[in-house]
Design a protein around this motif. Structure first.
Motif, PDB file in Angstrom:
ATOM      1  N   THR A  67      59.915  53.267  69.719  1.00 14.42           N
ATOM      2  CA  THR A  67      58.989  53.322  68.756  1.00 14.42           C
ATOM      3  C   THR A  67      57.491  53.889  68.702  1.00 14.42           C
ATOM      4  OG1 THR A  67      60.237  51.227  67.657  1.00 14.42           O
ATOM      5  CG2 THR A  67      58.292  51.779  66.579  1.00 14.42           C
ATOM      6  N   GLU A  68      56.822  53.232  69.935  1.00 11.24           N
ATOM      7  CA  GLU A  68      55.666  53.982  70.199  1.00 11.24           C
ATOM      8  C   GLU A  68      55.761  55.414  70.584  1.00 11.24           C
ATOM      9  OE1 GLU A  68      53.564  49.885  72.042  1.00 11.24           O
ATOM     10  OE2 GLU A  68      54.671  51.404  73.316  1.00 11.24           O
ATOM     11  N   TRP A 105      60.721  55.202  59.751  1.00 13.05           N
ATOM     12  CA  TRP A 105      61.472  54.050  60.197  1.00 13.05           C
ATOM     13  C   TRP A 105      63.045  54.279  60.642  1.00 13.05           C
ATOM     14  CZ3 TRP A 105      66.112  51.441  58.445  1.00 13.05           C
ATOM     15  CH2 TRP A 105      66.158  50.073  59.022  1.00 13.05           C
ATOM     16  N   CYS A 134      62.725  55.815  64.338  1.00 15.46           N
ATOM     17  CA  CYS A 134      62.669  54.839  65.247  1.00 15.46           C
ATOM     18  C   CYS A 134      63.744  54.115  65.655  1.00 15.46           C
ATOM     19  CB  CYS A 134      61.473  53.876  64.839  1.00 15.46           C
ATOM     20  SG  CYS A 134      59.778  54.666  64.668  1.00 15.46           S
ATOM     21  N   ASN A 161      65.660  54.326  69.156  1.00 20.24           N
ATOM     22  CA  ASN A 161      66.032  52.785  69.580  1.00 20.24           C
ATOM     23  C   ASN A 161      67.615  52.798  70.099  1.00 20.24           C
ATOM     24  OD1 ASN A 161      63.373  52.014  69.912  1.00 20.24           O
ATOM     25  ND2 ASN A 161      63.648  51.252  67.658  1.00 20.24           N
TER      26      ASN A 161
END
Length: 259
Positions: A81-82, A247, A250, A254
């Motif tokens: 996410t980062e 969103w 991400c 992930n």
């Protein structure tokens, strides 16, 4: 060759006697030279911004077999996410600097043209509408950047990401024209109402970029600002779409296997 296909002698004649025969030069081109200059500057800026997106941002975010940048980055103690948010922030910052540079040069060019022609050729130039037009263009580019990040997580390889990003932009640009055509047909053919509703629903996936096109207001003689409610809704929709795309990006990163 001279300006706009004019022979060189026309430009030379204008340079020799700028005070008396300057209007004679501008009679060779459209009287609405302000609108033409404005459209040209924003077209160049739009083209430069999307060159940055499609040929730099795509190369940076895409997962290629021959480039292991993402593996080196994610080997450090950062989350995926980062990584997504960091890549988006860095590219958005570079794009902001590009827009500031092009916007400043464009404004100076318009001011210079306005100062060298009479008011009937270039009557209106509003700094507020100019900033609003650039804000709309920058918001459009940010939204496309978030979509490119999402596509980069779904598809491996820079060339497929480039193709699908260009296709997405083409659909978003052409959707308003198709929707307007279907709406006109629905007046005479009631069976077309279903197609019109379907196209309106598809706007949730393919947003209407014309909502952010304010450059025509810059040269408008009325100089009336759009309703603040409409502005908040338009920019709010783009911010919401960009946030939702990030969103999803991400979430995809992930769950994506890097191998």
């Amino acid at each position: 060759m001279g300006y706009g296909g004019m022979p060189f002698w026309g430009w030379y004649f204008f340079q020799l006697q700028p005070r008396q025969e300057g209007c004679c030069f501008f009679d060779f081109i459209s009287r609405d030279v302000g609108r033409a200059s404005n459209d040209f500057i924003f077209s160049i800026s739009w083209f430069s911004g999307f060159l940055f997106l499609f040929f730099h941002a795509v190369q940076v975010v895409a997962w290629d077999e021959d480039r292991n940048v993402i593996y080196n980055l994610l080997a450090r103690p950062i989350s995926r996410t980062e990584y997504v948010l960091g890549i988006f922030s860095g590219l958005a910052l570079l794009m902001l600097f590009l827009n500031l540079l092009l916007g400043s040069l464009g404004w100076l060019t318009l001011v210079w043209i306005k100062s060298n022609v009479t008011p009937e050729y270039f009557g209106h130039l509003s700094p507020g509408f100019y900033l609003l037009s650039w804000a709309g263009l920058f918001a459009m580019e940010l939204m496309m950047l978030s979509v490119i990040l999402l596509f980069s997580g779904l598809i491996r390889g820079s060339f497929p990401v480039l193709l699908i990003s260009i296709s997405f932009y083409a659909i978003c640009s052409g959707m308003p024209v198709v929707r307007e055509t279907i709406s006109q047909q629905a007046v005479s053919n009631p069976g077309s109402h279903i197609s019109a509703k379907l196209l309106q629903i598809m706007t949730a996936i393919f947003p209407d970029f014309s909502r952010l096109d304010f450059k025509n207001l810059l040269m408008s003689s009325a100089q009336v600002w759009p309703d603040l409610t409409i502005l908040f809704v338009n920019f709010g929709l783009i911010i919401g779409y960009t946030t939702l795309s990030l969103w999803f990006a991400c979430a995809v990163y992930n769950r994506r296997d890097l191998q």
